[in-house]
Design a protein around this motif. Structure first.
Motif: not given
Length: 586
Positions: A174-188
């Protein structure tokens, strides 16, 4: 998945693997062809030792062992409440639908219902910066508890994509987050967390707010704070489980987590039946709407008993992070300690006192230290209160589990076999019990209940202590030889014991008593004691004062005065003054 290795030896729930360099300490593994859940608990250059959380009957050397690369963890998300899990968070209702009344080995039913849809409301937008603990979505988990989906503590970044509000399943992104290293995290809607690792908080707070239970002997004499720890030791039949049921129903925690650790199967089935029928007095809804049950009966695999305690406390910390006050009832930590002893014996470790492993104190401290009042990472305040039952064999409080539990808890509610057999409930012995929260809570009682509450409590405790000393004399030479002022102490203590400390869980007004009524009850008892003491000092015989019937009337006031009519205590005060005045004038 890592390379497969095979079983070398089996000793009950302990499995060894030879020459396996691929596993890491505390890693979760799947054992055998049926993929039984296990955890790595020892590694040497020659052998890896695994404890299996399921029945190992039928396992053979040569069957595969597969690592997962992650520690033993639980799934955290909506659907935990109003559910029944086993010790490793497998949903027993779903397992029953799949395999019947008995849990099949290697059952792979997901912890949370992956098909159920939740009405999700998003609270973030693209471009927002989130850190660990921040809430990004909410959904009504039950009619009285709103579930908050939080960013896992180790992740932070900028929101890239957000779905619109609507119905979603627990594993939907439901939310996609990009951290400071550029990696994407998919949050459910859910996340995983290792059960042996405490969830982080921003700050530990003082435990200076009481957990109000409505039980007079606890709230008045031996209070516990929100975020506090308490032990309920008692032999068989003294009422440990009943006391925990009463606390679960009436304490002012938002969420209750009940862990039945190694208890009898019929006792756990009784818990399930009772909790499903109980009505939450705060909301009028079924009690299960804010309750999680972890059922690990005595015939279930012994290793899962140990995991059940950690599973329960991890669920409690998760809801604490949302800003809720959680109470966890562990019944009983003695069975958990016995599981440690059995596994330790199979590992051929050097035993300590009474055969328990030398690390028993550190394991107990790890568990109880996870209680506390905290400021969470998202700025909310929450608490985890632990109330652990202890079952010392033969009611021997000097045995290792009880003694070590006393070291790590600040509240000790000692259950007395003699009181329980005399139908005095709660059977908490007022001379053996103690609470170390008085200093932390006195200011709260003064501010919210009344300036006299603390003063009355001290005087009540003092009278009970005096009675205890006098009863030693009475046992030797009888009560007739006592002077009248000491007879008055014994009679007043009887009113306190029977009329105040003893409580009836089946009486509408006595099952839960608000603090205001508790204070007024103490006030009336102490008023009678003060006036009667003045008469005794003026040489009025104690027999005449007792004949007035005032003492017996005060014993029954807990039933005669409804909780919502505190003004009736004024009538009792007037009656005491008038009756005793008539005795003097007569």
């Amino acid at each position: 998945m890592k390379n497969e290795t095979v079983i070398y030896g089996i000793n009950g729930p302990v499995v060894t693997v030879k020459a396996a360099q691929s596993f890491s300490m505390m890693e979760m593994v799947y054992v055998g062809k049926e993929r039984l859940v296990g955890e790595v608990i020892g590694i040497t250059s020659d052998f890896t030792t695994i404890q299996v959380y399921e029945e190992t009957t039928g396992l053979r050397p040569g069957e595969p062992v597969v690592g997962t690369g992650s520690p033993m963890n639980v799934t955290l998300g909506p659907g935990i409440l109003d559910n029944i899990f086993d010790g490793i968070e497998r949903p027993l209702k779903a397992i029953e639908e799949e395999s019947g009344a008995f849990i099949s080995r290697g059952s792979s039913v997901p912890s949370l219902d992956t098909q159920r849809q939740w009405d999700v409301t998003l609270s973030v937008k693209p471009g927002d910066r989130l850190k660990g603990g921040d809430v990004y979505a909410e959904c009504p988990e039950t009619p009285i508890i709103r579930h908050k989906c939080m960013v896992p503590p180790q992740i932070s970044g900028v929101v890239q994509k957000v779905v619109p509000n609507g119905a979603y399943r627990v594993n939907d992104t439901i939310v996609t987050l990009q951290d400071d290293q550029g990696a994407l995290h998919e949050l459910s809607l859910c996340q995983k967390w290792p059960i042996r690792v405490p969830r982080p908080v921003a700050e530990r707070l003082r435990t200076d707010v009481p957990l109000i239970t409505g039980q007079r002997v606890i709230d008045t004499l031996f209070p516990i704070a929100k975020g506090g720890t308490a032990a309920i030791p008692g032999g068989f039949g003294t009422g440990k489980t009943m006391t925990q049921h009463q606390l679960a129903k009436w304490c002012d925690a938002d969420i209750i987590i009940y862990v039945g650790c190694g208890e009898r199967g019929n006792e756990m089935s009784q818990v399930l039946d009772e909790f499903s029928e109980l009505v939450d007095p705060k909301s009028g809804r079924p009690m299960t709407d804010r309750t999680v049950l972890i059922a690990n009966t005595s015939n279930m695999p012994v290793a899962a008993r140990e995991a059940s305690i950690y599973t329960g406390i991890t669920l409690a910390e998760y809801y604490r992070d949302m800003g809720y006050h959680v109470a966890i009832m562990a019944d009983s930590t003695s069975r958990w300690a016995e599981a440690l002893r059995e596994i330790s014996g199979r590992l051929e470790e050097m035993p300590a006192e009474e055969g328990f492993p030398a690390y028993l104190p550190s394991r107990l401290s790890e568990f109880y230290e996870r209680a506390g009042m905290a400021k969470n990472l998202n700025g909310t305040d929450g608490s985890v209160t632990i109330i652990g039952a202890v079952s010392p064999q033969g009611s021997d409080f000097s045995e290792p589990v009880t003694q070590n539990t006393k070291r790590f808890t600040r509240c000790f509610w000692a259950l007395d076999k003699a009181l329980a057999y005399a139908r005095h409930y709660p059977a908490i012995n007022w001379t053996q019990s103690y609470s170390e929260y008085f200093g932390d809570l006195d200011q709260w009682y003064t501010d919210h209940v009344g300036a006299d509450f603390v003063k009355y409590r001290r005087r009540i405790s003092h009278i009970l202590q005096e009675e205890s000393q006098l009863m030693e004399i009475v046992k030797l030479i009888g009560s007739d030889v006592l002077p009248d002022d000491q007879k008055l102490i014994i009679e007043t203590a009887r009113v306190i014991r029977v009329g105040f400390l003893q409580q009836n869980a089946f009486h509408a007004d006595d099952t839960f008593v608000p603090l205001e009524k508790q204070m007024l009850m103490m006030k009336v008892i102490l008023h009678l004691y003060k006036k009667a003491k003045q008469l005794v000092a003026a040489s009025v015989p104690i027999s005449g004062i007792l004949a007035s019937g005032l003492f017996d009337k005060l014993v029954k006031m807990k039933y005669d005065i409804p909780n919502n009519k505190p003004e009736m205590f004024d009538d009792y005060m007037k009656e005491i003054d008038e009756t005793l005045s008539n005795i003097v004038n007569a």
